[in-house]
Design a protein around this motif. Structure first.
Motif, short mmCIF file in Angstrom:
data_model
loop_
_atom_site.label_atom_id
_atom_site.label_comp_id
_atom_site.label_asym_id
_atom_site.label_seq_id
_atom_site.Cartn_x
_atom_site.Cartn_y
_atom_site.Cartn_z
N ILE A 75 0.97 -1.08 0.21
CA ILE A 75 0.22 -0.28 0.05
C ILE A 75 0.72 1.13 -0.26
CG2 ILE A 75 -2.62 1.15 1.38
CD1 ILE A 75 -2.75 -1.55 2.99
N ALA A 76 0.43 2.23 -0.97
CA ALA A 76 1.27 2.87 -1.16
C ALA A 76 0.42 4.65 -1.02
CB ALA A 76 2.24 3.96 -2.57
N CYS A 77 1.19 5.53 -1.14
CA CYS A 77 0.42 6.65 0.14
C CYS A 77 1.28 8.39 -0.46
CB CYS A 77 -0.25 7.07 0.99
SG CYS A 77 -1.85 8.07 0.97
N CYS A 78 0.51 8.67 -0.89
CA CYS A 78 2.11 10.37 -1.18
C CYS A 78 1.07 11.19 -1.57
CB CYS A 78 2.42 10.28 -2.09
SG CYS A 78 1.95 10.98 -4.20
N ASN A 79 1.17 12.05 -1.22
CA ASN A 79 0.83 14.08 -1.76
C ASN A 79 1.47 14.88 -2.57
OD1 ASN A 79 2.38 15.13 -0.86
ND2 ASN A 79 1.98 15.76 1.38
N GLY A 80 1.01 16.13 -2.58
CA GLY A 80 1.20 16.97 -4.37
C GLY A 80 1.96 17.40 -4.00
N GLU A 81 2.45 17.17 -2.57
CA GLU A 81 3.67 17.84 -2.24
C GLU A 81 5.43 17.43 -2.45
OE1 GLU A 81 4.35 21.53 1.01
OE2 GLU A 81 4.31 19.56 1.81
#
Length: 559
Positions: free
Chosen positions: A158-164
């Motif tokens: 499970i991967a997760c990242c933000n726009g920054e």
């Protein structure tokens, strides 16, 4: 230099435009199909040619020269795309998604806050290595490379990242019940491991744990937008949606079958992660010959790949390519859309009007030009037919559309019952209430089914293999043999008959196989009671004799 081409420069340019049009709608022709199109066009235009009339195709030499004369074409390896993706990936659905995304960003003050916009998704990595392309001796008949196994175990990441550009530590799902401490060795810092008994796929419970224990502690202040796909583990739990609503997490579901263009992680991260992971597996096999890739070293392999793939540049590129940060609905390229027709329409593309302005080869003007060109050359060349075409209105462009029509994939009005065709906010009040209503109806149905089974089990006379009609006949016979002079006997028998669910006037039993009620049955077959669960079913609704399909399958697995 040399003689003119068989079809002529103008007709070849028309074939080039036709090929590009077929590519635009997902039906790029193969080399043999291009050769066949050239042959049929030459036949329709009545041009003199040396193509193979037996195979009805132009030669390989012509194809090679055709590609060299038209450098805008090249031989490429195509990628398959499912029919569902080709239909759902249309401008109508995408524009509605961007409209909803814009409303969410404006209403919650997230327009200039890329640190509060996240994307979450999962993908599988196998405990195996794939050799891929290698350098070997020329002419080798067999080139082999040692792999860890025939098929490796799958582990979900499970991967997760933000726009920054900030990535959360990965969370991995292993199949099994008990977690060993060795599984966490050399994992990326802050990683989490979840154990799933049935499979290594993400379930509703695992997603809730990830949201509560992994995402929430790292959540910035204020409302947060979490973009994800419409997998059932993300959108079927009322508790998960209410938890997200309570803690200011807006769950935005992407339209179905559009994540390959609308999801940042799919655009710029997972391909890189799998490439680096595959390289790490190949390096491990070469450095440790004779050892298999197992769970105990998965952490080290994932760390090597994660450091290279989970970069700020990849995350920012993914959000920019999908038009999320910065907000840009026009970021999706035109070639991403393979359907342009409205729902319910299907057919072929219409001929472009510009083709009608070009004269048909074979008319007097084109023939004279070809003859003049031929006479000016020292070597002989093939010239066009001197006779004009019978139909002056037929152009090469129209002939190409008739020879090789370009299908247009129409959108489908009816979608799957549980399909999320359009983007939506999962934890909105209306969606949560809909899920609660579905859960309540399911509970009522299960309770009703349980009561029916209990009523069927109360009658001790009806056991074993008996048809419904036979059971009713036996109770009718019982009524006729009762001595009604005895008041107590009369009341007791009457009570027994009224309590039974097999009364022909009050029966509501449903078939286990087809769910048809006994009082409304239309099949001319007998009803049978299962010897194990004692539920009723039609004689032709099972293939296990005296057992229903459910009990029969259980018994077959035990054997």
């Amino acid at each position: 230099m040399g003689p003119m081409s068989v079809l002529g420069e103008t007709n070849e340019k028309k074939i080039v435009r036709h090929i590009m049009k077929m590519q635009k709608f997902g039906f790029s022709p193969t080399r043999n199909e291009v050769r066949s199109i050239a042959f049929k066009l030459a036949e329709q235009l009545k041009l003199r040619h040396t193509f193979n009339k037996e195979n009805e195709m132009a030669g390989l030499d012509w194809l090679h020269l055709f590609m060299s004369r038209n450098p805008e074409l090249s031989i490429r390896k195509s990628e398959g795309i499912s029919l569902a993706r080709s239909r759902n990936m249309n401008k109508t659905n995408v524009l509605k998604y961007f409209d909803l995304l814009q409303d969410i960003l404006v209403d919650n003050g997230l327009v200039n806050k890329p640190s509060n916009i996240y994307n979450m998704d999962e993908s599988g990595l196998q405990l195996n290595n794939k050799p891929g392309y290698v350098v070997a001796a020329k002419g080798s008949k067999s080139v082999t490379n040692v792999t860890s196994g025939e098929k490796g175990e799958t582990i979900s990441v499970i991967a997760c990242c933000n726009g920054e550009g900030t990535f959360l530590p990965p969370a991995c799902v292993f199949k099994g019940k008990n977690e060993k401490p060795e599984y966490r060795d050399n994992m990326p810092p802050g990683s989490t491991i979840y154990m799933s008994v049935k499979s290594a796929y993400v379930t509703t419970d695992i997603f809730f744990l990830w949201l509560k224990d992994h995402f929430l502690p790292r959540k910035p202040d204020g409302p947060v937008l979490l973009i994800l796909d419409g997998h059932s583990s993300h959108c079927s739990s009322v508790e998960t949606l209410e938890f997200a609503e309570t803690h200011g997490i807006i769950l935005l579901c992407l339209p179905s079958h559009t994540t390959h263009y609308l999801q940042p992680l799919d655009r710029a991260f997972f391909k890189a992660l799998k490439t680096y992971y595959s390289n790490a597996c190949n390096s491990y096999m070469k450095m440790n010959p004779g050892r298999k890739i197992s769970r105990l070293i998965f952490g080290k392999l994932l760390s090597d790949a994660w450091v290279l793939a989970a970069t700020a540049n990849n995350a920012i590129s993914g959000f920019r390519a999908t038009g999320i940060v910065p907000f840009n609905p026009h970021a999706i390229p035109d070639y991403a859309y393979l359907t342009t027709s409205e729902p319910g329409e299907a057919g072929l593309l219409q001929t472009s009007p510009e083709r009608d302005d070009i004269p048909l080869p074979g008319t007097s003007n084109s023939t004279n030009d070809a003859r003049n060109f031929s006479e000016s050359q020292s070597s002989s060349s093939i010239v066009l037919e001197t006779e004009p075409s019978a139909n002056e209105n037929v152009t090469p462009g129209k002939l190409l559309d008739a020879i090789s029509p370009v299908p247009v994939i129409a959108q489908v009005e009816k979608v799957r019952k549980n399909s999320r065709n359009l983007a939506e906010i999962l934890n909105s009040g209306s969606n949560i209430q809909t899920l609660k209503d579905k859960r309540q109806k399911k509970k009522e149905k299960e309770a009703k089914s349980s009561m029916k089974i209990q009523k069927e089990n109360k009658d001790p006379k009806i056991t074993g293999k008996k048809t419904k009609g036979l059971a009713i006949k036996e109770k009718s016979k019982l009524r006729s043999t009762v001595s009604w002079s005895d008041t107590e006997s009369e009341s007791s028998v009457e009570l027994q008959l009224n309590d039974s669910d097999d009364d022909p006037n009050e029966d509501e039993t449903c078939c286990v196989g087809c769910d048809e009620e006994y009082s409304k049955t239309k099949k001319p077959v007998d009803w049978i009671q299962c010897l194990k669960c004692e539920r009723w079913f039609h004689e032709d609704c099972t293939k296990y004799g005296d057992l229903c399909d459910t009990c029969g399958k259980v018994k077959l697995r035990k054997v």
